[in-house]
Design a protein around this motif. Structure first.
Motif, short mmCIF file in Angstrom:
data_model
loop_
_atom_site.label_atom_id
_atom_site.label_comp_id
_atom_site.label_asym_id
_atom_site.label_seq_id
_atom_site.Cartn_x
_atom_site.Cartn_y
_atom_site.Cartn_z
N THR A 137 0.02 -3.77 23.20
CA THR A 137 0.83 -3.08 22.19
C THR A 137 0.92 -3.90 20.92
OG1 THR A 137 2.70 -3.96 23.40
CG2 THR A 137 2.20 -1.63 23.70
N SER A 138 1.22 -5.22 21.12
CA SER A 138 1.34 -6.04 19.91
C SER A 138 -0.01 -6.22 19.25
CB SER A 138 1.98 -7.38 20.23
OG SER A 138 1.10 -8.15 21.01
N ASP A 170 -7.51 -6.38 3.83
CA ASP A 170 -6.96 -5.85 5.08
C ASP A 170 -8.04 -5.65 6.13
OD1 ASP A 170 -4.32 -5.78 4.29
OD2 ASP A 170 -4.57 -3.86 3.23
N ALA A 204 -2.31 -3.88 19.19
CA ALA A 204 -2.50 -2.63 18.45
C ALA A 204 -1.76 -2.72 17.12
CB ALA A 204 -1.97 -1.47 19.28
N HIS A 205 -0.56 -3.24 17.21
CA HIS A 205 0.25 -3.42 16.01
C HIS A 205 -0.49 -4.26 14.99
CE1 HIS A 205 3.99 -3.93 13.74
NE2 HIS A 205 3.64 -5.20 13.61
N LEU A 252 -5.42 2.67 4.83
CA LEU A 252 -5.31 4.13 4.67
C LEU A 252 -4.40 4.50 3.50
CD1 LEU A 252 -5.25 5.61 8.27
CD2 LEU A 252 -6.90 6.07 6.46
N SER A 273 0.83 -1.21 0.00
CA SER A 273 0.00 0.00 0.00
C SER A 273 0.87 1.27 0.00
CB SER A 273 -0.96 -0.01 1.18
OG SER A 273 -0.22 0.06 2.38
N PRO A 320 -2.05 3.66 12.50
CA PRO A 320 -2.16 4.08 11.08
C PRO A 320 -2.02 5.60 10.97
CG PRO A 320 -4.32 3.69 12.03
CD PRO A 320 -3.36 3.47 13.12
N LEU A 375 -4.94 -1.53 9.14
CA LEU A 375 -5.48 -0.17 9.05
C LEU A 375 -4.55 0.74 8.26
CD1 LEU A 375 -7.01 0.48 12.60
CD2 LEU A 375 -8.20 -0.03 10.45
N THR A 376 -3.26 0.59 8.54
CA THR A 376 -2.25 1.38 7.82
C THR A 376 -2.34 1.12 6.32
OG1 THR A 376 -0.86 1.15 9.76
CG2 THR A 376 0.20 1.87 7.71
N ALA A 377 -2.40 -0.20 6.04
CA ALA A 377 -2.46 -0.57 4.62
C ALA A 377 -3.71 0.01 3.97
CB ALA A 377 -2.47 -2.09 4.50
N ASN A 427 -3.28 -2.32 13.69
CA ASN A 427 -2.80 -1.15 12.97
C ASN A 427 -2.23 -1.48 11.59
OD1 ASN A 427 -3.56 0.63 14.90
ND2 ASN A 427 -1.58 0.68 15.94
N GLN A 428 -1.66 -2.70 11.52
CA GLN A 428 -1.10 -3.08 10.22
C GLN A 428 -2.13 -2.98 9.10
OE1 GLN A 428 2.16 -2.78 10.99
NE2 GLN A 428 2.66 -4.50 9.64
#
Lengths: 208, 747
Positions: free
Chosen positions: B530-531, B574, B533-534, B544, A20, A107, B540-542, B537-538
């Motif tokens: 934390t992990s 994702d 969230a990671h 976004l 991405s 993110p 989610l990041t992708a 988040n992975q």
């Protein structure tokens, strides 16, 4: 932007994130190089172009912070933008201290990243320019004779010719001649010029 | 008055007369009575005469032909040698024996006959006389008056001397002792005459007619190699009368040489022995002659000895005194006064007494032993009874023994502590047990009662009972059959333990465990935030980044739609991934009290496989089950355990994604490891496990799968842990990996 198209390097072990990011940077017309592990990145022969590195912190094997340390040691100075899913304060402090440009929490908004990348590229571009300028200055410094260099280091501390002559055990007149030759060789027109130049080269501060 | 006394007297006489008539006429009436007068010239207590008299009487009393009346006169002629005495004596005899008349006179020794001849009254002169003399040589002068018979024996002077010389081979001197009386002198004469034949071999010295003191002194100072030959001493040199055996005893006491003599009557008074005349035997012979004469026979003038009256007789004490061995004695010798040992004397008595004592001792000890045994047995029995009673009555648990008919043979008092009902309640009403049971547990009880006791010798069940105050108590009931040695059914022995506290603690612990498990899971989640969230988040990041890129591609001229399409597809992927993470977390933190039921693992495996057999990941895979025939079962949540199994099976299938179809093999095994645990394993022939992964295989989000989340094994682990088990994995030596879990069995 200037002479060569800037390059963005991306290192992340998550393939979908990597994919991405590549798309996003490509859509912003950067040329993108992606790597799934730091080792892969280290093996790559870097291009001589304004560039920056987007680096995931947590990866199996060598992680992002360790890669940063390695690059610093090798004096490879990319602007580094860290991205992390679970960044902690100590982690980000460490990264920033080691010269990171930014530390983004996943993110993140695409615009934020692109802005930072733009800044980083510009900074890198500037840095490269400065580096080149510094190279030229250093060549000029090298043209000074040892005595001229001696006098130059005392001049930039703000000492008067009379004082310098006293320190070096010579006459004020001789110092005046040296001073003129130094101004000429370094292309400086005033004492202020000389001081600025010394600052750029990192001389003076080290003398303290 | 007078006439009355007379009458009584007459009647008494009459009764006596009748009484006499009634007495049977006894033998004495049939045999004639013979009267015999026995004369003896010396005093009555001379041993030789006493023996003679005994022998004489014993033969006569054995006779059946006559009854005898014996008249014995010891005339004591030597002590009273007085003419007037003799005459008076005869007058007395005349008075005594004229009427009734004597039938026979036995004149012992010649002086008796001489006296009778000289002084005998007319009344006795008509009576036949038997002269009895010890030795023919003592008869003396020829008889002037005829006698019915003369009976003699032998005083074997020569034989006795020969015997003494045999026993004392070195003897040189023989001292012959005689007294001063007429009788003594007659014996001396006989000795002198008889010993003449021995004079060449030994020297004879005659101690005759010496005063007693001198005699004894002489006897005590005899030269060596001497012996004494004692004839008789009825009077010593001082004219003092003696009893001859007494004199012998005095001499023997002092003498320094052995003494021999010829009359048996001296045996015991000091002689070693001799070939002696038995006066008893002589008396018997005289009696035999007397009987013959009374019967009218005429035995002849002289009845001499046949030698049967003499024999070798010795005194053991004197044999010993002079050191004469018994082996040297002639055959047939009689040794008197043997010092029998107590054993010899009383052997049979001792044996008898010993036997009796032994038997008695045996009986007594046997009795004591048996008594003691009995007592011990009694005591042991009492103690055992007391012991078992004590044990039974003081048990903490409620013990009872019910007979086949349902009656209680024993019921421990502890039932009151547990049930609130006293032992008496149960004893009187055995059905009370059934009534206090909690209604919910009736089914358990009935099944327990129905179950075949042979298959389950010890049966344990847990039941609830209600006490009179309405509270509920848990008891653990265990029972077994009671049979005697012949296998006869004697009822059921049961023990009920109060486990209320334990049960409550168990329930409490269960609640506590569940709460704890929840806390643990929550804490784990917190730590992993934390992990986590990671992981979220992975994607989610992708998403976004993809979305931003899409926007740009769309606003380009011309818009790159193809790129946008790919982007959208990735965004969906994702997004899915993110939602899976969230789902997994929800499963992890879900707080449901896990069900506890018996799960038969073989069935659980089969059901799980039925679910996935047709699912695509398992297509073209050979599925093998190796299930333990012992039907292992665990206590737990069936759905959760199947979830674990499903996860392992799908993981295995994923691991074999790149394996060639024909070598894809999945083996599911259940194995009872020991009596306490069972292992379920899932073996694949896939790529195996990376060494890097091995350590954190069961940690959350550890995955190799592109589309995987790494939550499956983590969740599996917490499920297995919650079941008290362990989970693990290893690479197979032949390739592929095996995942397994071990659970405690429900026994």
């Amino acid at each position: 932007m200037t002479e060569v198209n800037p390059v963005v390097y991306v290192v992340d072990d998550d393939p979908s994130v990597l994919k991405s990011l590549e798309r996003l940077l490509r859509s912003a017309e950067y040329s993108v190089r992606t790597f799934t592990s730091p080792i892969e990145f280290l093996d790559f022969q870097h291009l001589d172009a304004p560039s920056c590195l987007i680096l995931d912190v947590k990866m199996p094997g060598l992680d992002g912070l360790e890669l940063q340390d390695l690059l610093v040691k090798r004096k490879i100075t990319f602007p580094i933008i860290f991205i992390s899913g679970h960044g902690t304060v100590p982690m980000s402090v460490r990264a920033m201290k080691a010269g990171a440009v930014d530390f983004l929490q996943k993110p993140f908004m695409d615009g934020d990243l692109l802005d930072i990348v733009t800044c980083a590229i510009r900074a890198d571009s500037k840095g490269r320019q400065k580096q080149r300028e510094l190279g030229r200055l250093q060549l000029r410094i090298k043209a000074l004779t040892p005595r001229e260099d001696e006098v130059f280091r005392l001049v930039i501390t703000g000492m008067l010719n009379k004082q310098i002559a006293y320190v070096l055990g010579t006459s004020e007149k001789t110092i005046k001649v040296h001073r003129a030759r130094i101004m000429e060789k370094l292309g400086a027109e005033s004492l202020a010029d000389l001081v600025r130049l010394a600052e750029k080269l990192g001389i003076g501060s080290s003398a303290d | 008055m007078r006439s009355l006394r007379y009458t009584i007297k007459s009647i008494a006489i009459l009764i006596l007369g009748l009484f006499l008539l009634l007495i049977p006429r006894d033998a004495s009436a049939a045999v004639p009575t013979k009267r015999i007068l026995v004369l003896f010239p010396y005093e009555s207590n001379m041993p030789g005469f006493l023996n003679l008299d005994n022998g004489f009487r014993s033969v006569l009393s054995a006779s059946k032909d006559y009854q005898f009346e014996l008249y014995l006169e010891c005339m004591d002629l030597t002590r009273f040698p007085d003419e007037r005495y003799y005459e008076k004596l005869m007058d007395l005899y005349h008075e005594k024996y004229s009427n009734p008349k004597m039938d026979l006179i036995v004149a012992n020794l010649r002086p008796s006959l001489d006296f009778l001849e000289r002084y005998g009254p007319e009344s006795l002169r008509q009576v036949p006389v038997i002269l009895s003399e010890q030795d023919p040589r003592l008869l003396g002068a020829p008889l002037e008056v005829p006698v019915a018979a003369v009976v003699t024996d032998v005083l074997d002077v020569e034989g006795t001397l020969a015997l003494a010389m045999r026993l004392h081979p070195d003897v040189r001197n023989v001292f012959v002792v005689t007294g001063a009386s007429q009788f003594d002198r007659s014996l001396e004469g006989m000795a002198r005459e008889r010993f003449r034949n021995f004079e060449s071999r030994v020297e004879f010295h005659y101690l005759s007619g010496l005063p007693m003191e001198e005699l004894i002194q002489r006897a005590s100072q005899l030269p060596e190699h001497s012996l004494l030959f004692y004839m008789s001493v009825f009077k010593d040199g001082n004219g003092k009368a003696f009893k001859s055996p007494d004199v012998l005893a005095l001499i023997a006491e002092e003498a320094n040489a052995p003494i021999y003599s010829v009359a048996e009557s001296y045996i015991g008074s000091g002689i070693v022995g001799g070939h002696v005349l038995s006066h008893t035997a002589h008396g018997a012979r005289v009696a035999g002659v007397a009987l013959r004469i009374l019967r009218g026979e005429k035995p002849g003038h002289v009845e001499s000895s046949d030698g049967s009256g003499i024999q070798y007789v010795f005194d053991a004490r004197w044999l010993k005194r002079w050191g004469i061995s018994k082996e040297k004695l002639p055959p047939g010798s009689i040794v008197r006064y043997r010092e029998f040992s107590l054993w010899e004397t009383y052997r049979w008595q001792i044996l008898g007494i010993a036997a009796i004592l032994f038997i008695q001792a045996f009986l007594i000890s046997a009795l004591i032993v048996s008594l003691r045994k009995q007592r011990l047995a009694d005591r042991a029995l009492r103690e055992a009874e007391l012991k078992y009673r004590t044990v039974a009555d003081f048990t903490h648990d409620w013990e009872y023994w019910s007979a086949p008919d349902g009656r209680l043979l024993y019921n421990s008092p502890s039932c009151e502590r547990i049930t609130g009902y006293s032992s008496r309640h149960f004893m009187e009403d055995p059905s009370l047990f059934g009534r206090i049971l909690d209604p919910e547990d009736h089914a358990i009880w009935e099944e327990h009662v129905r179950a075949n006791p042979l298959e389950h010798p010890f049966r344990t069940i847990q039941l609830r009972i209600r006490t009179p105050d309405g509270s509920v108590r848990w008891i653990e009931h265990v029972c077994r059959l009671v049979t005697d040695e012949r296998g006869e059914f004697l009822g059921i022995r049961a023990s009920n333990r109060d486990i209320t506290d334990r049960k409550n603690a168990e329930l409490e612990a269960q609640q506590h465990r569940e709460a704890l498990a929840h806390v643990t899971r929550t804490v784990t989640i917190g730590e992993l935030a934390t992990s986590l969230a990671h992981e979220i988040n992975q994607p989610l990041t992708a998403i976004l980044c993809n979305a931003g890129a899409a926007q740009r591609f769309l606003s380009a001229n011309p818009p790159d739609l193809d790129e946008v399409r790919k982007i959208l597809s990735d965004i969906i992927q994702d997004d899915k991934r993110a939602s899976e993470v969230i789902q997994g977390i929800r499963n992890l933190v879900k707080k449901e009290p896990s069900r506890r039921e018996t799960v038969r693992l073989n069935e659980a495996v089969q059901e799980t496989l039925a679910l996935v057999r047709t699912a695509s990941p398992l297509e073209e895979t050979s599925l093998v089950t190796e299930l333990d025939s012992r039907q292992p079962a665990v206590l737990g949540d069936r759905i959760q355990l199947q979830q674990v199994l499903l996860n392992l099976v799908l993981n295995a299938a994923a691991a074999m994604k790149d394996t060639p179809q024909k070598s894809r093999q999945l083996v599911i095994t259940t194995v009872v490891q020991d009596s306490h645990s069972v292992m379920v394993s899932v073996r694949d022939s896939g790529t195996g496990i990376d060494k890097d992964f091995m350590d954190r295989l069961f940690e959350p989000f550890c995955t190799k799968k592109v589309d995987g989340l790494g939550m499956g094994l983590s969740i599996s682990r917490s499920i297995i842990k919650a079941h008290g088990g362990t989970i693990g994995a290893r690479n197979n030596p032949e390739g592929g990996a095996t995942f397994y879990f071990i659970l405690p069995m429900d026994i």
